[in-house]
Design a protein around this motif. Structure first.
Motif, short mmCIF file in Angstrom:
data_model
loop_
_atom_site.label_atom_id
_atom_site.label_comp_id
_atom_site.label_asym_id
_atom_site.label_seq_id
_atom_site.Cartn_x
_atom_site.Cartn_y
_atom_site.Cartn_z
N PRO A 141 -8.60 -12.76 2.00
CA PRO A 141 -8.21 -11.39 2.36
C PRO A 141 -9.36 -10.61 2.97
CG PRO A 141 -7.40 -11.97 0.17
CD PRO A 141 -8.33 -13.07 0.58
N LEU A 142 -9.04 -9.77 3.92
CA LEU A 142 -10.03 -8.91 4.56
C LEU A 142 -10.52 -7.85 3.58
CD1 LEU A 142 -8.23 -8.54 7.99
CD2 LEU A 142 -10.27 -9.91 7.50
N PRO A 143 -11.68 -7.22 3.84
CA PRO A 143 -12.25 -6.25 2.90
C PRO A 143 -11.28 -5.10 2.61
CG PRO A 143 -13.86 -6.83 4.58
CD PRO A 143 -12.56 -7.43 5.01
N GLU A 144 -11.52 -4.46 1.48
CA GLU A 144 -10.64 -3.35 1.08
C GLU A 144 -11.12 -2.02 1.65
OE1 GLU A 144 -11.80 -1.44 -3.12
OE2 GLU A 144 -11.15 -3.53 -3.32
N GLU A 145 -10.17 -1.10 1.73
CA GLU A 145 -10.47 0.27 2.13
C GLU A 145 -9.48 1.18 1.41
OE1 GLU A 145 -10.04 -0.12 6.34
OE2 GLU A 145 -7.86 0.14 6.31
N MET A 146 -9.79 2.46 1.36
CA MET A 146 -8.90 3.41 0.70
C MET A 146 -7.93 3.99 1.72
SD MET A 146 -9.90 3.06 -2.38
CE MET A 146 -8.82 4.29 -3.14
N ALA A 147 -6.68 4.10 1.31
CA ALA A 147 -5.65 4.67 2.19
C ALA A 147 -4.89 5.75 1.44
CB ALA A 147 -4.68 3.58 2.65
N ALA A 148 -4.76 6.92 2.05
CA ALA A 148 -3.93 7.97 1.48
C ALA A 148 -2.49 7.48 1.40
CB ALA A 148 -4.02 9.23 2.34
N LEU A 149 -1.73 8.03 0.46
CA LEU A 149 -0.38 7.54 0.23
C LEU A 149 0.46 7.57 1.50
CD1 LEU A 149 0.60 8.97 -3.27
CD2 LEU A 149 -0.21 6.70 -2.69
N ASP A 150 0.32 8.61 2.30
CA ASP A 150 1.13 8.71 3.50
C ASP A 150 0.78 7.67 4.56
OD1 ASP A 150 3.05 10.62 3.02
OD2 ASP A 150 1.79 12.30 3.59
N THR A 151 -0.34 7.00 4.41
CA THR A 151 -0.73 5.95 5.37
C THR A 151 -0.70 4.56 4.73
OG1 THR A 151 -3.11 6.10 4.85
CG2 THR A 151 -2.24 7.60 6.55
N PHE A 196 2.03 2.89 3.47
CA PHE A 196 3.29 2.16 3.54
C PHE A 196 3.08 0.80 4.19
CE2 PHE A 196 7.42 1.51 5.91
CZ PHE A 196 8.14 1.12 4.79
N HIS A 197 3.55 -0.24 3.50
CA HIS A 197 3.46 -1.64 3.95
C HIS A 197 2.03 -2.17 4.00
CE1 HIS A 197 7.73 -2.28 5.82
NE2 HIS A 197 7.72 -2.28 4.50
N ARG A 198 1.09 -1.44 3.45
CA ARG A 198 -0.26 -2.01 3.26
C ARG A 198 -0.24 -2.86 2.00
NH1 ARG A 198 -4.20 0.93 6.07
NH2 ARG A 198 -5.57 -0.82 5.54
N VAL A 199 -1.27 -3.68 1.83
CA VAL A 199 -1.31 -4.63 0.72
C VAL A 199 -2.39 -4.21 -0.27
CG1 VAL A 199 -1.62 -7.05 0.06
CG2 VAL A 199 -0.49 -6.47 2.23
N LEU A 200 -2.02 -4.12 -1.53
CA LEU A 200 -2.95 -3.65 -2.56
C LEU A 200 -4.11 -4.63 -2.76
CD1 LEU A 200 -0.55 -2.24 -5.30
CD2 LEU A 200 -2.16 -0.94 -3.88
N ALA A 201 -5.31 -4.08 -2.80
CA ALA A 201 -6.51 -4.87 -3.05
C ALA A 201 -6.87 -4.89 -4.53
CB ALA A 201 -7.69 -4.32 -2.24
N ARG A 202 -6.26 -4.01 -5.31
CA ARG A 202 -6.51 -3.96 -6.76
C ARG A 202 -5.20 -3.64 -7.47
NH1 ARG A 202 -11.01 0.77 -6.85
NH2 ARG A 202 -12.08 0.24 -4.88
N ASP A 203 -5.14 -3.99 -8.75
CA ASP A 203 -4.04 -3.54 -9.59
C ASP A 203 -4.07 -2.01 -9.68
OD1 ASP A 203 -3.37 -6.16 -10.09
OD2 ASP A 203 -4.26 -6.21 -12.10
N LEU A 263 -4.90 4.73 -2.44
CA LEU A 263 -4.87 3.40 -3.03
C LEU A 263 -5.84 2.48 -2.29
CD1 LEU A 263 -0.99 3.05 -3.31
CD2 LEU A 263 -2.58 3.47 -5.21
N ALA A 264 -6.39 1.52 -3.03
CA ALA A 264 -7.27 0.50 -2.43
C ALA A 264 -6.40 -0.59 -1.81
CB ALA A 264 -8.19 -0.08 -3.49
N VAL A 265 -6.50 -0.75 -0.50
CA VAL A 265 -5.72 -1.74 0.22
C VAL A 265 -6.65 -2.58 1.08
CG1 VAL A 265 -3.64 -0.31 0.28
CG2 VAL A 265 -5.32 -0.11 2.12
N HIS A 266 -6.16 -3.74 1.50
CA HIS A 266 -6.95 -4.58 2.40
C HIS A 266 -6.85 -4.06 3.84
CE1 HIS A 266 -8.01 -7.71 -0.45
NE2 HIS A 266 -6.77 -7.67 -0.92
N ARG A 267 -7.93 -4.24 4.56
CA ARG A 267 -7.90 -3.87 5.98
C ARG A 267 -6.82 -4.66 6.70
NH1 ARG A 267 -9.94 -5.94 10.51
NH2 ARG A 267 -11.45 -7.39 9.61
N GLN A 268 -6.15 -4.02 7.64
CA GLN A 268 -5.11 -4.68 8.41
C GLN A 268 -5.73 -5.65 9.42
OE1 GLN A 268 -3.48 -0.65 9.42
NE2 GLN A 268 -1.53 -1.72 9.27
#
Length: 403
Positions: free
Chosen positions: A19-29, A31-38, A168-173
């Motif tokens: 998986p690509l590195p994680e980044e923080m995404a505001a809730l409104d951005t 959608f359909h991103r993949v969680l990098a952490r529980d 939320l912490a998500v993986h880079r697209q």
């Protein structure tokens, strides 16, 4: 070079696809991103027992018969708790979402009461816990409700907000660069000259990639020269692409320059040519951190290979836990002959029989240039190498195509 089995080709493409590195995404951005952490709840919901209906909060022991008459001592609205306890013979007017006052253990809905000044008479017996949402009935602080690797749905975003997470912490697209090749290609809306065709492959493949959460980069159409093809490959690297998709030029003709250009640029080729139909002339390699998939030029072959190989790779780089397409079964809608040494992916329509059985009807012509049949298809029927003839009504495995 021997043809590589489909399963081996997919394993080679997914090898080391972390998986690509994680980044923080505001809730409104997100959608359909993949969680990098529980994601664990930061609060208990609801934090206190609350009323599920408009009515009266009472002690159930005071409302066990239909002659009970209770004095209304106050009111509770959502966000405005009642400061006193409920005593014997008392009731508190309460609205949906209001906190249940101390010592009250039931709610009588307003339809089951008769009001007389500051008193009510009940017309329905109260039961402990009735019409009350207990504290923590939804979730409690510390509960892990969204797991790492999950692709976030619209409902997940609402849940994350309720758990008090603003981001939320998500993986880079993943970034997917798409390079078409071929002197014969012209853009849609153009008037093709002699021997030319309208470019179509990239639109479907880029849509596939975007649907899986990737960012796409359109590198246009490269002419059939080493120089133009090399320029496109270098453009993909300069764009920071994680995946380069080439289309066409992967065969062995004098004007097929993609393989030669990739190898000249330093691509370590993992395989070239797969034991599948459609899509035999497909390539895969690495150029530094950038993964390269060379798709065939025929539009159906290009799409089928993109669906089978690009989609799982995007999912892997995105950090998803569900990499592979789900196989289903259906009944054949017509007879099929025996298969040869290549794994076959037949485009098929899906029909529902009156008894609920799913029927898969292969389209009449399976030529890899026929876009009309591809658009009409709703599934790919999977026929293993050397599969025997299959009569109508036989159970067959399939992959459902996206809507």
């Amino acid at each position: 070079m021997a043809l590589m089995p489909v399963a081996d080709a997919l394993a080679a493409i997914l090898a080391g696809a972390d998986p690509l590195p994680e980044e923080m995404a505001a809730l409104d951005t997100a959608f359909h991103r993949v969680l990098a952490r529980d994601v664990a709840a930061l609060r208990t919901q609801p934090p206190q027992a609350m009323s599920a209906m408009d009515g009266y909060a009472v002690r159930s022991v005071d409302a066990t018969n239909l002659t009970a008459r209770l004095k209304v001592i106050g009111e509770v609205a959502a966000g405005r708790p009642f400061a006193r306890k409920v005593g014997a013979g008392e009731a508190v007017r309460i609205f949906t979402g209001g906190v249940i006052p101390d010592d009250a253990d039931a709610v009588i809905i307003q339809e089951d009461t008769a009001v007389d000044g500051d008193h009510i008479t009940i017309t329905e017996i109260a039961k402990p816990g009735r019409h009350i949402r207990a504290a923590g009935v939804d979730f409690r602080e510390g509960d892990v409700l969204l797991a790492k690797g999950r692709r976030l749905t619209d409902r997940d975003l609402s849940l994350a907000a309720g758990m008090n997470h603003p981001e939320l912490a998500v993986h880079r697209q993943p970034k997917v660069a798409v390079l078409a090749t071929g002197d014969e290609l012209v853009m849609p809306g153009s008037i093709p000259g002699p021997g030319q065709i309208v470019y179509s492959n990239g639109y479907a493949v880029r849509a596939l990639a975007r649907a899986e959460g990737a960012e796409t980069i359109d590198l246009g159409i490269a002419a059939d020269t080493i120089e133009a093809t090399t320029e496109g490959i270098r453009g993909a690297r300069a764009s920071g692409a994680d995946i380069l998709i080439t289309m066409g030029g992967a065969s062995v003709g004098d004007h097929d320059f993609v393989k030669r250009a990739l190898e000249a640029e330093g691509v370590a080729m993992a395989f070239w040519r797969i034991a599948m139909r459609p899509g035999k002339p497909m390539m895969h390699g690495r150029l530094g951190a950038m993964r390269v998939i060379g798709l065939p030029g025929n539009p159906v072959s290009s799409y089928v290979c993109g669906f089978l190989f690009l989609v799982p790779l995007i999912r892997a780089l995105s950090g998803r836990s569900d990499l592979h397409h789900v196989r289903e079964t259906a009944l054949l809608g017509r007879d099929l002959g025996a298969n040869d040494q290549r794994e076959d992916y037949l485009r098929a329509r899906l029909e529902l029989r009156e008894d609920g059985a799913s029927i898969a009807v292969p389209v009449s012509q399976q030529d890899s240039s026929l876009l009309g049949n591809l658009a009409a298809a709703r599934a790919l029927l999977i026929r293993p190498p050397f599969a025997p003839a299959a009569p109508k009504g036989t159970s067959i495995e399939l992959l459902r195509l996206p809507d």
